[in-house]
Design a protein around this motif. Structure first.
Motif, PDB file in Angstrom:
ATOM      1  N   GLY A 116       0.804  -1.214   0.000  1.00 25.17           N
ATOM      2  CA  GLY A 116       0.000   0.000   0.000  1.00 25.17           C
ATOM      3  C   GLY A 116       0.839   1.267   0.000  1.00 25.17           C
ATOM      4  N   LYS A 117       2.134   1.124  -0.216  1.00 29.58           N
ATOM      5  CA  LYS A 117       3.065   2.263  -0.220  1.00 29.58           C
ATOM      6  C   LYS A 117       3.368   2.687  -1.657  1.00 29.58           C
ATOM      7  CE  LYS A 117       4.011   1.679   4.207  1.00 29.58           C
ATOM      8  NZ  LYS A 117       4.301   2.582   5.278  1.00 29.58           N
ATOM      9  N   PRO A 118       3.795   3.934  -1.852  1.00 33.05           N
ATOM     10  CA  PRO A 118       4.296   4.319  -3.164  1.00 33.05           C
ATOM     11  C   PRO A 118       5.595   3.541  -3.443  1.00 33.05           C
ATOM     12  CG  PRO A 118       3.925   6.266  -1.786  1.00 33.05           C
ATOM     13  CD  PRO A 118       3.763   5.062  -0.914  1.00 33.05           C
ATOM     14  N   VAL A 119       5.643   2.904  -4.595  1.00 35.11           N
ATOM     15  CA  VAL A 119       6.816   2.115  -5.005  1.00 35.11           C
ATOM     16  C   VAL A 119       7.227   2.585  -6.385  1.00 35.11           C
ATOM     17  CG1 VAL A 119       7.722  -0.206  -5.454  1.00 35.11           C
ATOM     18  CG2 VAL A 119       5.975   0.119  -3.687  1.00 35.11           C
ATOM     19  N   ALA A 120       8.533   2.733  -6.609  1.00 31.38           N
ATOM     20  CA  ALA A 120       9.025   3.169  -7.918  1.00 31.38           C
ATOM     21  C   ALA A 120      10.332   2.441  -8.229  1.00 31.38           C
ATOM     22  CB  ALA A 120       9.250   4.678  -7.923  1.00 31.38           C
ATOM     23  N   LEU A 121      10.609   2.334  -9.517  1.00 30.10           N
ATOM     24  CA  LEU A 121      11.904   1.816  -9.970  1.00 30.10           C
ATOM     25  C   LEU A 121      12.915   2.954  -9.969  1.00 30.10           C
ATOM     26  CD1 LEU A 121      11.173  -0.393 -13.108  1.00 30.10           C
ATOM     27  CD2 LEU A 121      12.033  -1.153 -10.895  1.00 30.10           C
TER      28      LEU A 121
END
Length: 125
Positions: A116-121
């Protein structure tokens, strides 16, 4: 810069680069001065999950920009993180590095659904 300038007889060019770098650091400090620090989980490996300690180049660079990597008190340089580790809960956001493990957009989507967290590459190179 000074050392390379001396080695390669480019003292003036090195001095200009050093001045630009110092100015960039001042600009960074000014830009983040009023912002709250962020807690970030920077993931570099899967099976087992692994992150970076605060004693790494990437962690120190992020800290300079107001971002503190988790886990905060890791004894190992690249700590393993199990699924129940509190860092998953404590992180405000998660970055998945493309190096050394080749995380892909599908990993971002899957982890975002689970945490539920913001995740990015982020490009680890």
């Amino acid at each position: 810069y000074a050392l390379f300038g001396a080695i390669f007889d480019r003292v003036e060019a090195a001095s200009k680069l050093a001045a630009r770098f110092d100015a960039a650091l001042v600009a960074l400090d000014d830009a983040i001065a009023a912002l709250p620090r962020q807690r970030l989980l920077y993931v570099i490996w899967k099976k087992p999950w692994m992150s970076v300690s605060r004693d790494t180049y990437i962690s120190r660079t992020l800290a300079r920009a107001g971002i503190d990597t988790l886990p905060a008190g890791a004894a190992r340089r690249y700590p393993e993180i199990d699924n129940a580790d509190p860092v998953w809960r404590d992180a405000e956001r998660i970055l998945l590095s493309t190096e050394p493990y080749a995380f892909r957009p599908r990993d971002v989507d899957a982890l975002q659904r689970v945490t539920g967290k913001p995740v990015a590459l982020i490009d680890g190179e």
